[in-house]
Write a protein that holds these residues in place. Structure first.
Motif, short mmCIF file in Angstrom:
data_model
loop_
_atom_site.label_atom_id
_atom_site.label_comp_id
_atom_site.label_asym_id
_atom_site.label_seq_id
_atom_site.Cartn_x
_atom_site.Cartn_y
_atom_site.Cartn_z
N UNK A 405 30.11 19.87 11.60
CA UNK A 405 31.30 20.76 12.00
C UNK A 405 31.10 21.07 13.64
N UNK A 406 29.89 21.02 14.06
CA UNK A 406 29.56 21.65 15.39
C UNK A 406 29.97 20.38 16.18
N UNK A 407 29.91 19.22 15.90
CA UNK A 407 30.27 18.22 16.79
C UNK A 407 32.05 18.24 16.96
N UNK A 408 32.87 18.68 16.27
CA UNK A 408 34.11 18.52 16.38
C UNK A 408 34.39 19.79 17.29
N UNK A 409 34.60 19.29 18.58
CA UNK A 409 34.71 20.42 19.54
C UNK A 409 36.08 19.97 20.49
N UNK A 410 36.72 21.14 20.97
CA UNK A 410 37.66 21.18 22.00
C UNK A 410 37.45 21.82 23.12
N UNK A 411 37.36 21.43 24.24
CA UNK A 411 36.95 22.49 25.25
C UNK A 411 37.70 22.15 26.67
N UNK A 412 38.48 23.16 27.13
CA UNK A 412 39.50 23.13 28.34
C UNK A 412 38.94 23.93 29.33
N UNK A 413 38.50 23.23 30.41
CA UNK A 413 38.04 23.98 31.53
C UNK A 413 39.00 24.01 32.41
N UNK A 414 39.45 24.98 33.34
CA UNK A 414 40.28 25.05 34.39
C UNK A 414 39.73 25.96 35.58
N UNK A 415 40.32 25.22 36.78
CA UNK A 415 39.94 26.20 38.03
C UNK A 415 41.35 26.54 38.66
N UNK A 537 36.22 25.83 19.39
CA UNK A 537 37.19 25.86 20.69
C UNK A 537 36.62 26.50 21.72
N UNK A 538 36.70 26.00 22.93
CA UNK A 538 36.16 26.76 24.26
C UNK A 538 37.15 26.64 25.19
N UNK A 539 37.47 27.86 25.62
CA UNK A 539 38.50 27.73 26.70
C UNK A 539 37.66 28.68 27.94
N UNK A 540 37.55 27.91 29.09
CA UNK A 540 36.98 28.37 30.22
C UNK A 540 37.77 28.31 31.47
N UNK A 541 37.88 29.33 32.40
CA UNK A 541 38.80 29.39 33.58
C UNK A 541 38.12 30.07 34.71
N UNK A 542 37.78 29.29 35.89
CA UNK A 542 37.40 29.76 36.94
C UNK A 542 38.29 30.20 37.90
N UNK A 543 38.34 31.69 38.36
CA UNK A 543 39.55 32.03 39.11
C UNK A 543 38.93 31.99 40.65
N UNK A 544 39.59 31.52 41.45
CA UNK A 544 39.27 31.51 42.86
C UNK A 544 40.10 32.73 43.55
N UNK A 545 39.23 33.93 43.92
CA UNK A 545 40.00 34.80 44.41
C UNK A 545 40.20 34.74 45.62
N UNK A 546 41.72 35.12 45.98
CA UNK A 546 42.07 35.07 47.48
C UNK A 546 41.44 35.80 48.36
N UNK A 547 41.41 35.40 49.60
CA UNK A 547 40.82 36.00 50.69
C UNK A 547 41.38 37.19 50.85
N UNK A 548 40.60 38.58 50.85
CA UNK A 548 41.20 39.77 51.12
C UNK A 548 41.33 40.58 49.94
N UNK A 549 40.84 40.08 48.74
CA UNK A 549 41.17 40.74 47.53
C UNK A 549 39.85 40.63 46.78
N UNK A 550 39.54 41.74 45.85
CA UNK A 550 38.48 41.84 45.08
C UNK A 550 38.66 42.20 43.81
N UNK A 551 37.87 42.20 42.67
CA UNK A 551 38.05 42.35 41.43
C UNK A 551 37.98 43.72 41.11
N UNK A 552 39.12 44.46 40.64
CA UNK A 552 38.94 45.90 40.36
C UNK A 552 38.47 46.07 38.84
N UNK A 553 39.19 45.42 37.94
CA UNK A 553 38.80 45.58 36.41
C UNK A 553 39.12 44.17 35.74
N UNK A 554 38.13 44.00 34.69
CA UNK A 554 38.33 43.00 33.81
C UNK A 554 38.78 43.17 32.55
#
Length: 622
Positions: A405-415, A537-554
């Motif tokens: 079962x471990x070989x049956x994988x779907x992974x979506x990576x987003x930028x 199922x693996x879902x991965x997203x990398x968020x490019x933070x716009x200039x002048x902003x910071x992360x306040x909460x997750x």
């Protein structure tokens, strides 16, 4: 339809739908069936039913449907419909039966006989019909008194009447009573199933066949279109199948071509050669020709026409491999069932044929009807299934090995690259393996609208544009070992002008671009439920933070390892970016209905996380 991880989970928002306990749509007051065997080649099947139909959802319980073919014919039908709220009773007979031609299953000629009552609800139907068998009776009708949900059965019985001491066998939910008819001297086997409660259909419920009574039966020995065989065990049935094999002869030109072009090849290269030949020169057509649909067409006929059914194409490949010096075995199986009833060999249980090629490093299973499948891949409808290997000496029942079962994988990576005005450009790559990859084998040739629908399901924003930017796979890389795992990568780009919600000076960014969740039902569970192993199922997203902003909460991270799921989430910070990762594994199992409330609550947690947001805030100017 495939039960892949993608189809169950990907791009579904958390859904909670109410369980609607159905009213009693109909009630089978009485269902009496009798199969009277006169000889190995003739019989009569008689059915008498009385059904109360309360609404349109219960109509199927009162319908009549049979088939005419080369071996059976509907010879008598009558019905009497009585409205319960007044109205004139209506009689029907053979002239009211609708007959539709075509081809179907294991027969050469097929006519569907169908009749449905037409009266104001509620009403009572009393019907009787007779089907006459001729030429061959290799199996007896299946008796399954529960034909639809929300329909209890008060009384039902099935009688199997055969000449005295005639050897028969059965697989049933209970043993029959046996007697001897004083008038005819025949043996009578009787099954009675009374007071069967209505079945309530629910998602993830066990197969209805596991919840309701049934009778499968057949003669031990049979005659079939000038052939005879035994159903005592699978080896005997395989021997009969092998006796139907046609000549291996191929057109001389094709035989010469195969010998010349494969003379210096390895065994694996020869198998690939034949598989590629099928892909380029044949097509699958479900013609179901041959002895009652059981005998393969001659290889010479397939070579001439360029098409065949599963039997004909498989035997054609077998003949070509034989010319190339590679031995193979003909295989029959059931693609819908992983196992056959224990110790019950009978005709009609298989619905597919393919080829098995034992090589030095691995056994290759050839899907000759769809050579688009990668060579060396055991697709979803055969992996883990029992199959019958057939050759000139008989056959063996074996089980095709399944992948971990471990070989049956779907992974979506987003930028995800966002701008302060709320727009976003998203570059994605979806990698799918094994049964998940099956969905995308021909993705390059899909219409754009189908690509769009598939890869943007559950997108958490307004979609502006979508395009496939690349597709790669390893479908031609099988090296003859069982380590081969087919996989495919699809890269695509999505853009949105309203990806981010503005809340004053704050930006609310989806924690993941796609909603991933599990559909569940509200209300009390009636049936136990079954979870199937669907890999990961693996879902991965990398968020490019716009200039002048910071992360306040997750969002609060979710970590769970229960009897139903294994869920891991994490967020990693980098310079000017934030990466969110969700890994979800469903654990297989059969669970009591009392456990459903906990399953529902854990499913809700997945939906809550996937529907959450990351909050960005402007960096204060110094």
């Amino acid at each position: 339809m495939k039960r892949t991880l993608l189809s169950l989970l990907l791009c579904l928002s958390f859904v909670s739908f109410a369980q609607k306990k159905p009213a009693q749509n109909a009630c089978v007051e009485s269902y009496v069936a009798s199969f009277n065997l006169s000889s190995a080649t003739s019989a009569q099947y008689t059915v008498e039913k009385e059904v109360t139909v309360n609404n349109e959802d219960g109509i199927m319980a009162a319908c009549m449907m049979t088939a005419d073919d080369d071996f059976r014919t509907l010879t008598s039908f009558s019905a009497y419909v009585t409205p319960l709220n007044g109205g004139k009773p209506v009689k029907s007979n053979m002239k009211n039966v609708r007959r539709m031609g075509g081809s179907h299953g294991q027969v050469d000629n097929f006519i569907l006989n169908a009749w449905a009552p037409d009266a104001p609800y509620p009403f009572v139907v009393r019907m009787k019909y007779v089907v006459t068998y001729r030429k061959a009776v290799p199996s007896f009708p299946v008796f399954d008194p529960v034909e639809q949900d929300a329909t209890p059965v008060k009384k039902s019985s099935y009688s199997l009447i055969v000449p005295r001491d005639y050897p028969v066998k059965w697989a049933a939910t209970q043993e029959p009573s046996k007697s001897v008819d004083e008038k005819t001297g025949k043996d009578v086997y009787l099954w009675e199933f009374n007071d069967i409660a209505a079945i309530t259909e629910e998602p993830m419920m066990p197969p209805i066949s596991e919840l309701t009574p049934h009778v499968y039966s057949c003669p031990v020995d049979f005659e079939y279109l000038k052939t005879s065989g035994s159903q005592k065990d699978w080896a005997g049935l395989a021997a009969w199948n092998a006796s139907l094999f046609p000549s291996y002869d191929l057109p001389q030109a094709l035989e010469t071509k195969i010998k010349e072009e494969t003379k210096d090849m390895t065994e694996l290269e020869k198998v690939r050669y034949v598989y590629d030949y099928l892909r380029e020169n044949t097509r699958y057509v479900s013609v179901q020709l041959g002895i009652g649909g059981f005998a393969p067409a001659a290889p010479s006929e397939v070579a001439f026409s360029g098409y065949g059914d599963c039997k004909g194409l498989s035997f054609f490949a077998k003949a070509m491999l034989r010319v190339a010096g590679v031995e193979s075995r003909y295989v029959v199986l059931n693609t819908k069932r992983k196992s056959f009833p224990h110790n019950f060999a009978s005709m009609g249980q298989t619905n597919h044929a393919m080829l098995c090629v034992p090589l030095q490093k691995d056994t290759v299973w050839l899907e000759c009807t769809n050579p688009a499948y990668p060579l060396g891949y055991k697709h979803e409808n055969i992996a883990g299934h029992q199959v019958l290997l057939v050759d000139d000496n008989g056959g063996d029942m074996v089980r095709v090995s399944a992948y971990p079962d471990s070989l049956s994988v779907r992974k979506t990576s987003c930028v995800v690259t966002i701008s302060p005005d709320g727009a976003a450009s998203i570059d994605c790559e979806s990698v799918a393996a094994l049964d998940n990859a099956e969905d995308y084998i021909d993705v390059r040739n899909w219409e754009k609208k189908n690509q769009l629908r598939e890869f943007t399901r559950g997108f958490r924003a307004t979609l502006e544009d979508f395009s496939i930017t690349g597709v790669t796979d390893n479908f031609s890389e099988y090296d003859g070992t069982e380590l081969y795992v087919p996989s495919i990568s699809v890269r695509y780009k999505i853009s949105s002008k309203q990806y981010v919600n503005n809340l004053g000076s704050h930006l609310l960014v989806p924690v993941l671009p796609f909603n991933t969740g599990i559909s569940v039902m509200r209300g009390e569970r009636v049936n136990d439920f079954v979870l199937h192993s669907l890999g990961g199922l693996i879902e991965e997203a990398t968020l490019k933070i716009p200039e002048g902003y910071k992360v306040e909460s997750v969002p609060e991270m979710l970590s769970l390892d229960s009897e139903f799921f294994k869920i891991e989430t994490r967020i990693c910070s980098g310079e000017g970016e934030l990466t969110v990762r969700l890994k979800l594994i469903i654990k297989p199992g059969y669970f009591p209905k009392e456990a459903y409330a906990e399953f529902r609550e854990q499913s809700r947690l997945v939906g809550k996380f996937c529907g959450s947001n990351i909050v960005l805030t402007p960096i204060a100017k110094s």
